[in-house]
Design an enzyme around this catalytic site. Structure first.
Site, short mmCIF file in Angstrom:
data_model
loop_
_atom_site.label_atom_id
_atom_site.label_comp_id
_atom_site.label_asym_id
_atom_site.label_seq_id
_atom_site.Cartn_x
_atom_site.Cartn_y
_atom_site.Cartn_z
N GLU A 315 31.24 59.80 59.21
CA GLU A 315 30.35 60.42 59.56
C GLU A 315 29.71 60.38 58.79
O GLU A 315 28.29 60.73 59.38
CB GLU A 315 30.85 61.89 59.60
CG GLU A 315 30.10 63.12 60.42
CD GLU A 315 30.72 64.51 60.05
OE1 GLU A 315 31.81 64.84 60.53
OE2 GLU A 315 30.38 65.35 59.03
N HIS A 344 56.51 50.20 62.51
CA HIS A 344 57.15 50.23 63.79
C HIS A 344 56.45 50.99 65.13
O HIS A 344 56.82 51.28 66.05
CB HIS A 344 59.05 51.31 63.98
CG HIS A 344 58.69 50.86 62.75
ND1 HIS A 344 60.59 50.40 62.95
CD2 HIS A 344 59.28 50.63 61.25
CE1 HIS A 344 61.48 49.90 61.59
NE2 HIS A 344 60.75 50.56 61.13
N LYS A 448 27.88 69.27 69.15
CA LYS A 448 26.70 71.20 68.89
C LYS A 448 26.67 71.94 70.12
O LYS A 448 26.71 72.71 70.50
CB LYS A 448 27.38 71.47 67.40
CG LYS A 448 28.37 71.29 66.25
CD LYS A 448 27.96 71.73 65.20
CE LYS A 448 28.90 71.66 64.45
NZ LYS A 448 28.36 72.09 62.89
O1 PA5 Z 1 30.35 67.16 57.20
C1 PA5 Z 1 30.51 67.98 57.97
O2 PA5 Z 1 29.51 68.06 58.01
C2 PA5 Z 1 30.63 68.45 59.18
O3 PA5 Z 1 31.47 67.80 60.11
C3 PA5 Z 1 30.94 69.62 59.01
O4 PA5 Z 1 31.85 69.50 58.42
C4 PA5 Z 1 32.02 70.42 60.31
O5 PA5 Z 1 30.97 70.59 61.47
C5 PA5 Z 1 32.20 71.96 60.23
O6 PA5 Z 1 31.31 72.95 60.02
P1 PA5 Z 1 30.71 73.76 59.35
O7 PA5 Z 1 31.14 73.87 57.73
O8 PA5 Z 1 29.59 74.55 59.01
O9 PA5 Z 1 31.71 74.54 59.93
#
Ligand code: PA5
Length: 519
Positions: A315, A344, A448
């Site tokens: 990410e 394995h 999203k």
């Molecule tokens: O790293 C990030 O910003 C995202 O992957 C969030 O952790 C994820 O979308 C969850 O978001 P939130 O904590 O706002 O629910």
């Protein structure tokens, strides 16, 4: 192909302060890189620079374990105050001062969150939990899969009156988490358990989740700040509260991360473990992510580490544009599970198949907390685990497949905190080396939005069918819903019909896309 003892020892980055050694002897040639801009950018980040221009925010996860480094007294007090609050809350839950409304102590914790609001807590719970000594049992809902909700909630049903629910979302608006929270609330209401008295929110001040927690008078609220990214939030209340409730030593967890930060501020790339990792990634994939990273900890407790790293690394580094706006499609793919189990499974391909990867082995010196047991005269199960690791790493090298090895003294709150912090810094340094922003996630935001568009079309489809009795084919439903995406209209109808929410009539041709649907 053999490596001399001298060559091997010259390639070690030994960091006794965090019980970690990085062995890059089997990575092949690691070219020298221009480190000054990366170290300067990191220093500016830690000093409070706006490192995430898209979102106009600071990136302050390093302050979580060294609050004295936070740029303002308000930020320092916020971090220290939250830590005090976490510790006090966990202590009171364990003592029974904060008790279940049914009477008696809370026994279980159900964490509802996703991405950065779940992966760190899951990793820590798996890595550091002990069946006999844990103070509470942790469970997770990290998706919007109704059947997944049922499995966890059915298992917990009898203990719901003694279950604390931590709803974790930095933004407070993530739909998967909102849905999980609503499902838990319904399950509790069905069991006559008062949800609000069991519910705890960890979220940004003023978020939708925060407002809900205030209006429904939830048991407690803990802060998240815009200057902590989701995937680097494990050392905030997001990770510390579940860990403290489980009974994990969160001071040691923070100390490990803090000491790793000290070690990774060193401006010598051969002595800095994060720079060493970043240099290996750069060498393996020629700074373009051409090779995938296979993460193989030879330790069951670390089996979730590759999942955790998948988010932290992919990410952060998987970006279309560089900082100058040029299209670069950067990234570094991560996968893995654990050894020797994976020997394995896919290790066959690593040894003999397509050469599109490098391996990060993780070796843990301490086998177990209990006394050794010999499975053969003079040999323990841990000796086998060690033998499989060494054998595999040598076999891969002999087949021309590069690997690096991280050796840890043990798996403890301290070493896990350090491991997380070293990789956080490695990701930041690598991003600087290849000139990208590691701290935003436009693809996640796009995902999203895409789901919202699908659900908006679903609403139009259902509305159209509600207003037009009888069976309709996909063409006419799409026209009625004002969409030219007949494939999506079919998929929506098919999904609703599979769940008894629409009627479906197959045509004699048997081709599913020619089915007719009605409300
Ligand atoms: O790293 C990030 O910003 C995202 O992957 C969030 O952790 C994820 O979308 C969850 O978001 P939130 O904590 O706002 O629910």
């Amino acid at each position: 192909m053999k490596i001399s003892f001298e060559r091997w020892s010259s390639q070690l980055c030994v960091v006794p302060s965090i019980g970690m050694t990085i062995d890059a002897s089997r990575m092949g040639e690691i070219p020298a890189l221009e480190w000054t801009p990366a170290f300067d950018a990191m220093a500016a980040l830690e000093a409070g620079a706006i490192a995430n221009p898209d979102e106009n925010r600071q990136v302050g996860h390093y302050w979580l374990r060294a609050p004295e480094l936070a740029p303002t007294p308000e930020q320092r007090e916020a971090i220290e105050g939250a830590l005090r609050q976490v510790k006090a809350f966990a202590t009171h839950v364990h003592s029974g001062r904060i008790a279940a409304p049914a009477g008696g102590k809370f026994t279980d914790v159900l964490v509802v969150g996703i991405g950065g609001s779940a992966l760190g807590p899951q990793l820590a719970a798996r890595a550091l939990g002990t069946a006999c000594d844990d103070k509470m049992v942790l469970h997770f809902l990290d998706n919007t899969d109704p059947d997944g909700f049922d499995v966890v909630l059915d298992r917990l049903r009898a203990r719901l009156p003694y279950t604390l629910v931590l709803v974790i979302s930095k933004s407070g608006g993530t739909k998967e988490t909102r849905n999980g929270m609503l499902e838990v609330k319904r399950a509790m209401e069905d069991s006559h358990v008062p949800f609000a008295a069991h519910a705890v929110a960890i979220t940004g001040e003023g978020s939708a989740l925060d407002k809900l927690a205030v209006s429904e008078q939830w048991l407690a609220r803990f802060p998240m700040w815009d200057w902590v990214g989701g995937r680097t939030s494990e050392l905030s209340a997001v990770g510390l509260l579940p860990a403290a409730l489980q009974g994990i030593d969160i001071d040691a967890f923070l100390d490990g991360a803090r000491d790793a930060d000290v070690a990774t501020r060193v401006r010598d790339p051969l002595k800095n473990p994060a720079a060493r990792l970043a240099a290996c990634w750069h060498a393996a994939g020629r700074g373009r992510g051409e090779k995938d990273m296979v993460v193989l900890p030879y330790k069951d407790r670390l089996e979730l580490f590759s999942r955790y790293l998948q988010q932290l690394v992919m990410e952060s580094l998987g970006k279309e544009h560089d900082l100058a706006g040029k299209q670069v499609h950067q990234g570094l793919a991560v996968y893995g599970n654990k050894g020797s189990t994976d020997q394995h499974a896919y290790v066959q391909q690593l040894r003999d198949g397509v050469q599109n990867f490098f391996v990060t082995f993780i070796e843990v010196l301490r086998d177990r907390h209990k006394p050794p047991f010999e499975v053969e005269p003079g040999v323990t199960a841990g000796d086998y685990l060690f033998g499989f690791l060494e054998g595999t790493r040598r076999a891969l090298f002999e087949a021309g497949r590069p690997s690096l090895t991280i050796t840890l003294d043990d798996v403890s709150p301290r070493t896990l905190g350090a491991l997380i912090a070293v990789f956080e810094r490695a990701v930041g340094l690598y991003a600087s080396l290849v000139g990208i922003n590691a701290y935003h996630q436009p693809g996640v935001e796009a995902g999203k939005k895409a789901a919202g568009d699908v659900l908006a079309l679903q609403a139009k489809v259902v509305e159209h069918l509600a207003m037009h009795a009888g069976m309709h084919d996909v063409d006419s439903i799409a026209r009625g819903a004002g969409s030219d995406d007949r494939e999506l209209v079919f998929k929506i109808c098919d999904h609703l019909a599979a769940n008894g929410r629409l009627q479906r009539e197959l045509q004699s041709s048997g081709e599913p896309w020619r089915a007719r649907f009605s409300k």
